[in-house]
Design an enzyme around this catalytic site. Structure first.
Site, PDB file in Angstrom:
ATOM      1  N   LYS A 292       0.964  -1.428  -0.569  1.00  0.00           N
ATOM      2  CA  LYS A 292      -0.277   0.325  -0.183  1.00  0.00           C
ATOM      3  C   LYS A 292       0.862   1.013   0.007  1.00  0.00           C
ATOM      4  O   LYS A 292       1.868   1.219   0.271  1.00  0.00           O
ATOM      5  CB  LYS A 292      -1.259  -0.222   1.352  1.00  0.00           C
ATOM      6  CG  LYS A 292      -1.989  -0.605   1.273  1.00  0.00           C
ATOM      7  CD  LYS A 292      -3.062  -0.861   2.186  1.00  0.00           C
ATOM      8  CE  LYS A 292      -3.721  -1.600   2.431  1.00  0.00           C
ATOM      9  NZ  LYS A 292      -4.480  -1.771   1.023  1.00  0.00           N
TER      10      LYS A 292
ATOM     11  N   ARG B 241     -10.490 -11.283   0.956  1.00  0.00           N
ATOM     12  CA  ARG B 241     -11.310 -12.689   0.032  1.00  0.00           C
ATOM     13  C   ARG B 241     -10.591 -14.149  -0.053  1.00  0.00           C
ATOM     14  O   ARG B 241     -10.896 -14.269  -0.071  1.00  0.00           O
ATOM     15  CB  ARG B 241     -11.318 -11.688  -1.191  1.00  0.00           C
ATOM     16  CG  ARG B 241     -10.269 -11.726  -2.463  1.00  0.00           C
ATOM     17  CD  ARG B 241     -11.201 -10.167  -3.350  1.00  0.00           C
ATOM     18  NE  ARG B 241     -11.448  -9.449  -3.354  1.00  0.00           N
ATOM     19  CZ  ARG B 241     -11.051  -8.475  -3.936  1.00  0.00           C
ATOM     20  NH1 ARG B 241     -11.834  -8.343  -5.083  1.00  0.00           N
ATOM     21  NH2 ARG B 241     -11.132  -6.917  -3.088  1.00  0.00           N
TER      22      ARG B 241
END
Ligand code: BES
Ligand code: ZN
Ligand code: ZN
Length: 492
Positions: free
Chosen positions: A273, A346
């Site tokens: 990130k 996920r």
């Protein structure tokens, strides 16, 4: 926080701070009573337009000759538009002003309509408890100057209203405090709340609320073929855990399973990130909401059967970490191309949902800080709900409306399935570019649910954290999820 319900006339109750709610187009019964007691002083406030009753407007009056020493008026806006959330926010607004002057406040509630009294008192109580929250675990200096309420009193007019009011108070305290507990978990820095300490917290929770706890450690995850969540955790020295907490009352009609993303820190992995790194301790917000929900369910003694499955994992970089381009296999046998190591939630949930699908159940709901796209779609105050089944999605949205934890449905059209097709594996963990980020996450997760018709996905990526501060939501973790899910479980 301590709350008490008493009954009687509001003018004879000794208190530092009396809170009066009133609408802009119609004076409330409580307002009329204080108007009679105070006469000109309060009239001047109205006539000067210093206080009009506009929504969440607050004005304070010193009233030394009364049993109450100060009066705080809080506006409710248009009478017709007042709902439970208005009451929550009005109570939250009152707390922020009142606690500067006193550690105690009193709210008279003299609505003579018996029905709805408990709900109104519950909402006011929630507003007080939620608004009074401060995260002080790491403060060592200046604690004496921190202003917080210690207790509050609610006055109803008649003895026969007391029972209902007490019920509302009881429920409001439980729900508010359970949400504050979830906030504490989310606000705790990632170095102190990692998969190992999360396991410890689950043990404490299980002991305190008499829940069954099953822990799958690294070895057990391996033997259960939960290679997907193991891959996400490979870059961290603190290994993943699957935490399974079960609350079961004999009278329960059905078995509901909840899966929570418990990514205790999300660096993004090799797709490192560049933004919001300091906020990524929040990435276990789904797990925290479920732990808070369990506290509320247990304290309310709901006659239900609920299993909470938490995938506790840290997404880090190291020589050992999983890489973009890797293929990992989830517990249900499907292979996943890791198109982006930052879409790790996920992958963790793929195993949690596969595991949940092996248990006999009447419904599975997963909750996760899955996407930044949820912020774009709904703003900071709400979560997205995805489900192939109208009833579940609508039930969650309705529970959101009543509880104050708002949710809104995002469609799961079949077309999105194209977007997660992989050249080399069964699916990839990314949709098409930045298109339909929430739905891409949901459509991916569906691949790991045995009976999608009984399933819903909640993306609380936007709702987990408050950056600006709202009437009942201080800056930082919001505790979003505890109230909506408890309400959903109770009314399903
Ligand atoms: N934990 C993040 C989502 C998130 C971002 C939650 C900001 C709260 C605030 C998640 O793991 C993530 O990084 N998602 C990616 C997915 C993308 C790579 C498909 C995102 O939203 O950018
Ligand atoms: Zn991520
Ligand atoms: Zn994440």
């Amino acid at each position: 926080m301590k709350g008490t319900v008493i009954h009687g006339a509001l003018g004879s109750h000794n208190t530092d701070m009396l809170i009066i709610f009133t609408a802009e187009d119609e004076d409330s019964a409580e307002y009329k009573t204080v108007e009679k007691l105070l006469g000109d002083d309060i009239k001047a406030l109205r006539e000067s337009k210093e206080f009009t009753g506009k929504k969440l407007q607050a004005a304070m009056l010193r009233t030394p000759k009364q049993a109450f020493k100060k009066l705080l008026l809080v506006g409710l806006g248009k009478k017709q538009e007042v709902n439970l959330e208005t009451l929550r926010r009005a109570a939250g607004t009152a707390v922020k002003v009142a606690r500067e002057f006193s550690d105690h406040l009193t709210v008279p509630f003299h609505d003579d309509k018996a029905e709805g009294l408990d709900q109104a008192i519950q909402a006011i109580t929630e507003g007080i408890v939620l608004s009074n929250y401060k995260f002080l675990k790491y403060k060592t200096q200046g604690l004496d100057e921190i202003k917080q309420l210690k207790r509050f009193t609610i006055i109803v007019e008649k003895t026969e209203q007391q029972e209902k009011a007490k019920q509302g108070l009881h429920r409001g305290l439980i729900l508010g405090e359970a949400a504050n507990y979830a906030r504490d978990l989310v606000n705790t820095p990632a170095s102190d709340l990692n998969p190992a300490t999360m396991e410890k917290e689950a043990k404490r929770l299980a002991r305190e609320h008499d829940l069954d706890l099953t822990i799958l450690n690294e070895g057990k995850l391996r033997s259960r073929k939960m290679e997907a969540m193991l891959a996400v955790g490979r870059g961290s020295p603190v290994k993943p855990r699957l935490l399974v907490l079960e609350y079961k009352k004999r009278k329960a009609k059905e078995h509901l399973i909840f899966c929570g993303k418990g990514v205790t820190y999300d660096s993004g992995g090799y797709n490192l990130k560049t933004k919001m790194l300091e906020a990524m301790k929040d990435d276990m917000g789904g797990a925290a909401a479920l732990m808070g929900m369990l506290v509320a369910i247990a304290k309310l003694k709901l006659p239900v059967h609920v299993t909470v499955i938490i995938g506790a994992v840290e997404n880090m970089i190291s020589g050992n970490a999983y890489k973009p381009g890797d293929v990992v296999k989830a517990m249900n046998g499907k292979t996943i191309e890791v198109a982006n190591t930052d879409a790790e939630g996920r992958i963790v949930l793929a195993d949690c949902l596969s595991y949940a699908s092996t248990l006999k159940n009447d419904g599975i709901i997963d909750i996760a800080t899955l996407t930044g796209a949820a912020m774009v779609a709904l703003g900071a105050n709400a979560a997205a709900v995805c489900s192939p089944t109208d009833g579940i999605a609508e039930g969650l949205v309705a529970a959101g409306d009543v509880s104050g934890d708002r949710a809104w449905r995002i469609p799961m059209w079949d077309d999105y399935k194209e977007d997660i097709k992989s050249e080399i594996a069964d699916v990839k963990n990314l949709g098409f570019q930045f298109y339909a980020g929430i739905a891409a996450g949901a459509i991916f997760l569906q691949e790991f649910v045995k009976e999608p018709k009984k399933w819903a996905h909640i993306d609380m990526g936007a709702a987990v954290n408050e950056e600006r501060e709202r009437p009942c939501i201080p800056k930082g973790a919001t505790g979003w999820g505890v109230r909506i899910l408890t309400n959903y479980v109770e009314n399903r």
